[in-house]
Scaffold this motif. Structure first.
Motif, mmCIF file in Angstrom:
data_model
loop_
_atom_site.group_PDB
_atom_site.id
_atom_site.type_symbol
_atom_site.label_atom_id
_atom_site.label_comp_id
_atom_site.label_asym_id
_atom_site.label_seq_id
_atom_site.Cartn_x
_atom_site.Cartn_y
_atom_site.Cartn_z
ATOM 1 N N GLU A 45 0.840 -1.200 0.000
ATOM 2 C CA GLU A 45 0.000 0.000 0.000
ATOM 3 C C GLU A 45 0.875 1.250 0.000
ATOM 4 N N HIS A 47 2.994 2.141 -2.297
ATOM 5 C CA HIS A 47 4.295 1.902 -2.927
ATOM 6 C C HIS A 47 4.561 2.985 -3.979
ATOM 7 N N HIS A 49 5.799 2.907 -6.831
ATOM 8 C CA HIS A 49 5.499 2.497 -8.212
ATOM 9 C C HIS A 49 4.148 3.031 -8.675
ATOM 10 N N PHE A 50 3.213 3.164 -7.748
ATOM 11 C CA PHE A 50 1.883 3.649 -8.114
ATOM 12 C C PHE A 50 1.904 5.106 -8.554
ATOM 13 N N SER A 52 4.036 6.163 -10.744
ATOM 14 C CA SER A 52 4.684 6.185 -12.056
ATOM 15 C C SER A 52 3.699 6.423 -13.197
ATOM 16 N N GLU A 54 -0.830 6.415 -14.499
ATOM 17 C CA GLU A 54 -2.115 5.723 -14.453
ATOM 18 C C GLU A 54 -1.967 4.310 -15.002
ATOM 19 N N ALA A 56 -0.537 1.823 -13.366
ATOM 20 C CA ALA A 56 0.565 1.101 -12.727
ATOM 21 C C ALA A 56 -0.001 0.020 -11.807
ATOM 22 N N THR A 57 0.552 -1.175 -11.901
ATOM 23 C CA THR A 57 0.087 -2.282 -11.077
ATOM 24 C C THR A 57 1.267 -3.012 -10.453
ATOM 25 N N ILE A 58 0.970 -3.739 -9.408
ATOM 26 C CA ILE A 58 1.935 -4.640 -8.771
ATOM 27 C C ILE A 58 1.247 -5.991 -8.623
#
Length: 69
Positions: A45, A47, A49-50, A52, A54, A56-58
């Protein structure tokens, strides 16, 4: 964080008799340690990366023991 990981590049598919190019669907990996899959989700939660962009996923994958090892 157990291993910061690295970005990933090109991919290949091996089927035992042939090797072909594959669509690279993962951008990188990191190894984290958590009590269970839900705890790993909670660790991601917020992170960076989010931020970077629209979409963006993990993906979080649980590791399993190798049978017989």
């Amino acid at each position: 964080m157990v291993d910061l990981g690295t970005p990933l590049g090109a991919a290949k598919v091996l089927d035992g008799s042939a090797v072909t190019d594959a669509e690279a669907t993962l951008g990188g990996y990191s190894v984290i340690q958590a009590e269970d899959l839900n705890a790993a989700v909670a660790l991601m939660e917020g992170h960076p990366h989010f931020m970077s962009g629209e979409g963006a996923t993990i993906q979080i994958h649980e590791t399993l023991d190798i049978p017989g090892m």
